[in-house]
Scaffold this motif. Structure first.
Motif, PDB file in Angstrom:
ATOM      1  N   GLN A  36      19.140   4.120 -48.486  1.00  0.00           N
ATOM      2  CA  GLN A  36      18.414   5.355 -47.618  1.00  0.00           C
ATOM      3  C   GLN A  36      18.634   4.785 -46.468  1.00  0.00           C
ATOM      4  N   HIS A  37      18.595   3.546 -45.652  1.00  0.00           N
ATOM      5  CA  HIS A  37      19.811   3.221 -44.339  1.00  0.00           C
ATOM      6  C   HIS A  37      21.022   2.861 -44.205  1.00  0.00           C
ATOM      7  N   LEU A  38      21.861   2.487 -45.425  1.00  0.00           N
ATOM      8  CA  LEU A  38      22.965   3.323 -45.081  1.00  0.00           C
ATOM      9  C   LEU A  38      23.222   1.378 -44.687  1.00  0.00           C
ATOM     10  N   THR A  39      22.245   0.630 -44.451  1.00  0.00           N
ATOM     11  CA  THR A  39      22.897  -0.641 -43.935  1.00  0.00           C
ATOM     12  C   THR A  39      23.571  -1.572 -44.946  1.00  0.00           C
ATOM     13  N   LYS A  40      24.380  -2.839 -44.626  1.00  0.00           N
ATOM     14  CA  LYS A  40      24.555  -3.596 -45.455  1.00  0.00           C
ATOM     15  C   LYS A  40      23.036  -4.548 -45.314  1.00  0.00           C
TER      16      LYS A  40
END
Ligand code: MSP
Length: 663
Positions: A145-149
């Motif tokens: 969803q957020h393309l964060t690790k």
């Protein structure tokens, strides 16, 4: 008496309601109204989801306590819905005492039954989603969803034995083909269940990490996972476990978008089953509203405000558009051009025009009174048949969530009625003095118009009430007309001869699409003129040698439509700084007259210092796909001229407002 209990998702209070929230709630409202027309007892529930980390962060930002913060936003949601002609019966908040008690009672019951256990768990936790992801669910190691690790967190927690109920759930979905509808989402859930990726559900958060939640009744050091808490709103609002409304109205009908399919299709039915409660009737899942085929997002600055739209174009016209434009289940693209197109074609030209011409003719020929019909001829029987078919299809399609198709079938009737006016030509009948035939024609029209107005009450409650009162019927946008829709199909009854009608009607004034209409018209004229000058003589024949033919462009030709597809606008640079990881790039925040400033990255660092860019008027393409450059996104492209050695910004020579389009 049949009962119908309708719910929407309870919305997070960390953002203002937008087009997507409005769509779900408008559809739920219309379904409730539709069931009212069928004579059912209805209950319509919506509300707000107020626990979790995100709320605490948003409240901190505004210097408020979480409670002060959620009170403010929840009140805004409650006040908003009536502006869109939405009439809910109950508004649930997850911070309500009744809800908190129900969640604790439910947790205790499932715990006592042995379906909640304590265990150690390590997982990838995304703070944005407030949930753990399994290795399989991550995309290249990032939250999808957020393309964060996500952070890897290992801690002791409570778990719901969801995996125990998954084989049962698979069977239930297989045995009940419309439990999750439309089909595509049912297939998605079955695939999810087949994949083996689903495990037990972690349903607690230690208070050391999160305090803004409902305390577990069996362990004061933990609060309940937001989704477990939120899903229970659907029964806590009915007073589960011991209030009468629960037995009266449950099981209910849920409406959600595809983003929250999994909690509703997997967590929720297994939770209900574990507690020995009946499952919901249907999970109705719709697609996403996009803007120019892109997801709406604050950072892209393309979020559509439903209140603005309804103020600008009329609430009911806006509602009509939502139903007509989105095929339930699939994504749809929102644009004001499409909205204006629908208003002009369907509402002003077809429906509005029908009311206007028929009412003014009845005023002229029958002193605004419904005439008594005489003998029906073949053409009248044909209209009666079309009316019966259109209503039958409309009611059936609406009931199975096929709103766009339902409206299309009703519009077949509206268009036929307009044609009937043209072919019967009441003005000629009046001229001939054929008052008997004229009375029959006008009666057929008025009776069919009344039926149309009734059918439209769920979609356009105010316009429908206006139409009905113009037809001399008692009508109210909030309360269903006292009729039974089933009895209305298949006859041209319901409007008594002698009823006094409005003398005129102007329901949906046409919207002048000034810029386009004028621009195109002028353009057309220009092209004709040019055609003559450049390539043709006065008889329109090809001239011997076209003078001044421009040389071909090195890039070839593009269609005008291709150019028009670009959204190029004027903006003022508000903030500029060097990109932290790229020497040649400047990060700009630019005001394009949108709700938030837009971030654009541009290779200007070798030509301008960041400070010198502040206040500059620039032109940029806003609808290029966002690009990520060394960790930052660019949501547009600044237009420049020149080359690496010598480069200048494109600007405008007049002080036009930010956001002005370049065309
Ligand atoms: N709080 C949870 C829901 C808990 S229900 C037990 C939540 N809230 S939300 O505020 O994010 O709302 C999600 C819902 O808003 C979607 O399921 C849909 O109803 C609506 N929409 C939000 N954006 C949307 C679009 N772009 N298009 C259509 N509807 C979407 O999830």
């Amino acid at each position: 008496m049949k009962r119908f209990f309708m719910t929407t998702p309870i919305y997070y209070v960390n953002a203002k309601p937008h087009l997507g929230h409005a769509y779900t709630t408008v559809v739920a409202d219309a379904l409730v109204r539709y069931h009212k027309l069928l004579g059912e007892e209805t209950l319509f529930l919506t509300g707000t989801d107020e626990h979790g980390d995100k709320i605490v962060q948003a409240a901190n930002k505004e210097g408020k306590t979480p409670k002060e913060f959620v009170d403010g936003i929840s009140a805004r949601f409650q006040a908003l819905w009536p502006e869109l002609h939405i009439r809910f019966d109950r508004f649930v908040r997850t911070t309500d005492t009744q809800h908190i008690q129900a969640v604790q009672a439910f947790l205790q019951q499932v715990y006592d039954a042995g379906d909640i256990y304590f265990g150690e768990f390590g997982g990838h936790y995304c703070y944005g989603c407030e949930r753990f992801y399994t290795e399989k669910e991550l995309e290249n190691g990032l939250c999808p969803q957020h393309l964060t690790k996500p952070d890897y967190i290992s801690e002791k927690n409570y778990f719901f034995r969801m995996s125990k109920y998954l084989p049962w759930l698979k069977q239930h979905i297989a045995d009940n083909p419309d439990f999750i509808r439309p089909q595509r989402y049912r297939s998605e859930v079955l695939a999810m269940l087949e994949s083996g990726a689903l495990e037990d559900l972690c349903i607690s958060r230690p208070k050391t990490r999160l305090t803004w939640g409902i305390e577990l009744p069996f362990d004061k050091d933990y609060v309940c996972y937001v989704w477990f808490d939120a899903l229970l709103n659907y029964i806590s609002a009915l007073g589960w476990p011991d209030k009468e409304d629960f037995t009266r109205f449950w099981p209910g009908e849920h409406l959600v978008a595809k983003d929250i399919l999994k909690p509703h299709a997997v967590f929720w039915p297994t939770m209900l089953h574990a507690a020995g409660l009946p499952l919901y009737r249907h999970l109705n899942v719709h697609g996403y509203w996009l803007v120019r085929d892109t997801k709406m997002s604050k950072s892209l600055g393309n979020v559509v405000d439903p209140v603005n739209m309804s103020k600008k174009y009329g609430t009911d016209a806006f509602r009509y558009f939502l139903f007509r434009e989105m095929h339930f289940g699939a994504d749809a693209s929102f644009s004001e051009d499409a909205l204006m197109g629908r208003i002009n074609a369907d509402l002003a030209n077809d429906l509005g025009n029908l009311f206007s011409r028929v009412l003014s003719m009845t005023a002229k020929y029958f002193n605004s009174r419904v005439p008594r019909p005489k003998t029906y001829q073949q053409d009248d029987h044909a209209i009666a048949d079309i009316c019966a078919t259109a209503m039958h299809n409309y009611l059936q399609l609406f009931g199975s969530m096929q709103f766009a198709q339902g409206l299309e079938s009703l519009w077949e009737l509206v268009r036929e009625l307009n044609k009937y006016v043209d072919t019967q030509a009441p003005w000629s009948l009046a001229k001939q003095g054929n008052m008997e035939r004229l009375a029959t024609v006008m009666y057929v029209l008025l009776a069919a118009m009344r039926k149309t107005a009734l059918c439209l009450w769920p979609v356009m409650p105010k316009a429908s009430a206006d139409m009905l009162s113009q037809l001399g019927q008692t009508a109210d946008q909030d309360n269903a007309p006292a009729i039974r829709m089933g009895e209305e199909v298949g006859n041209l009854d319901g409007i008594a001869p002698g009823t006094v009608l409005a003398a005129s009607s102007n329901l949906f004034p046409r919207i002048e699409v000034k810029k386009d209409a004028k621009g195109n018209a002028e353009q057309e004229k220009e092209e004709k003129k040019e055609g003559k000058q450049k390539g043709q003589n006065s008889e329109g024949k090809a001239a011997a040698s076209p003078p001044l033919l421009p040389p071909a462009s090195a890039k070839g030709l593009v269609a005008l439509e291709q150019f028009k597809a670009l959204d190029i606008r004027v903006g003022t640079v508000q903030k500029a700084e060097k990109h932290p990881n790229a020497d040649r790039i400047v990060r700009l925040e630019i005001d394009f007259g949108e709700a938030v400033n837009r971030q654009i990255l541009s290779g200007l660092a070798e030509h301008y210092t960041p400070e010198s860019l502040i206040g500059k008027r620039v032109c940029a393409i806003l609808n290029l796909e966002p690009r990520k450059i060394r960790g930052l996104f660019s949501y547009g492209m600044i237009l420049t001229a020149g080359n690496d050695a010598h480069l200048g910004l494109l600007t405008v020579d007049q002080n036009v407002p930010n956001g002005s389009e370049i065309a």
